[in-house]
Scaffold this motif. Structure first.
Motif, PDB file in Angstrom:
ATOM      1  N   ALA A 117       0.830  -1.197   0.000  1.00 37.72           N
ATOM      2  CA  ALA A 117       0.000   0.000   0.000  1.00 37.72           C
ATOM      3  C   ALA A 117       0.865   1.249   0.000  1.00 37.72           C
ATOM      4  O   ALA A 117       1.960   1.280   0.541  1.00 37.72           O
ATOM      5  N   LYS A 167      -5.997  -5.671  -0.229  1.00 38.10           N
ATOM      6  CA  LYS A 167      -5.063  -6.147  -1.258  1.00 38.10           C
ATOM      7  C   LYS A 167      -5.481  -5.644  -2.634  1.00 38.10           C
ATOM      8  O   LYS A 167      -4.644  -5.179  -3.426  1.00 38.10           O
ATOM      9  N   ASP A 216      -5.009  -1.841  -2.816  1.00 40.20           N
ATOM     10  CA  ASP A 216      -3.672  -1.385  -2.430  1.00 40.20           C
ATOM     11  C   ASP A 216      -3.790  -0.330  -1.327  1.00 40.20           C
ATOM     12  O   ASP A 216      -3.343   0.807  -1.465  1.00 40.20           O
TER      13      ASP A 216
END
Length: 260
Positions: free
Chosen positions: A19, A56, A59
């Motif tokens: 991230a 996920k 991000d």
């Protein structure tokens, strides 16, 4: 309440190493009561699974925070929390945050899941529910504090008991005949009726649900105004997580088969 509980309400932090470091963490709250299969103390619940998968896909860094329900909603309204996970639609909640879809018209395709609330009654009770009105009530109906069902019952003129938060304690009162019945989330109450012999012998689930409604990730007005495009991406990531094979596998591992 322990001081550590007051100072550290965050018990689940889901952070993706990929991230962007420039983006602030998304802090989403949910109720602080264990609620199978969504909120689990001894293993990963479906909220945590969905948030992990969404983080996920988007991000993003996401933290899940356990809070009393009313405080959770208040903190979202005040911008302390970025959103609430698992909120049903109420017109007045549009003041608290933003639903996915048109303004104050949530898009059901972007729901997290369908929440079902049957009416559970003591087998000796005459309490009934025909889908429109409560009949045969002699004692209060127990509901967890802050839940919409309590307001609906009161509008019907029914007696309501909101003194207990824990589903086990509520069903104990139903079993003992202290209340006529209770309205609880099906995935929470149904296993207890199977696991606790006294409950199974003295309590029955009525066939028509008292409530069924889609739930959503509701984002604070503050976070939405700051970056509406990013919020929409987060919403979409949660939908993708909900429909993913990984999420369906997590449901199966928890023996939860209700449709989303």
């Amino acid at each position: 309440m322990p001081l550590s509980r007051l100072l550290l309400p965050i018990v689940c932090c889901l952070t993706l190493s990929g991230a962007s470091a420039a983006e602030a963490t998304w802090r989403f709250c949910h109720e602080d009561n264990e609620t199978y299969p969504w909120i689990m103390k001894d293993r990963e619940g479906l909220y945590a699974t969905m948030a992990k998968l969404a983080a996920k896909r988007a991000d993003a860094r996401i933290e899940l925070v356990w809070l009393p329900w009313k405080r959770c909603l208040a903190d979202v309204k005040n911008g302390i929390m970025d959103g609430v996970v698992g909120a049903g639609f109420l017109q007045e909640r549009c003041e608290i945050g933003v639903y996915p879809g048109e303004p104050c018209k949530p898009d059901t395709a972007q729901r997290l899941y369908i929440d079902r609330f049957p009416l559970y009654r003591n087998r000796a009770s005459t309490l009934g529910w025909d889908g429109q009105k409560v009949i045969g009530q002699r004692k209060p109906i127990a509901v967890q504090p802050g839940f919409v069902a309590a307001r609906m019952l009161k509008q019907m003129g029914a007696q309501v008991d909101e003194t207990d938060k824990e589903p086990y304690q509520i069903l104990r009162k139903v079993s003992a005949g202290m209340v006529d019945g209770a309205i609880l989330q099906a995935p929470v109450a149904d296993p207890l009726l199977k696991e606790v012999a006294d409950f199974g012998a003295t309590i029955e689930r009525l066939p028509i649900s008292f409530q069924e409604y889609p739930t959503y990730l509701v984002v604070s007005h503050q976070r939405y105004k700051a970056d509406p495009k990013r919020v929409k991406a987060i919403w979409q990531a949660f939908v993708q997580a909900r429909d993913s094979n990984e999420y369906q596998a997590a449901k199966a591992s928890l023996n939860y088969n209700e449709a989303d």
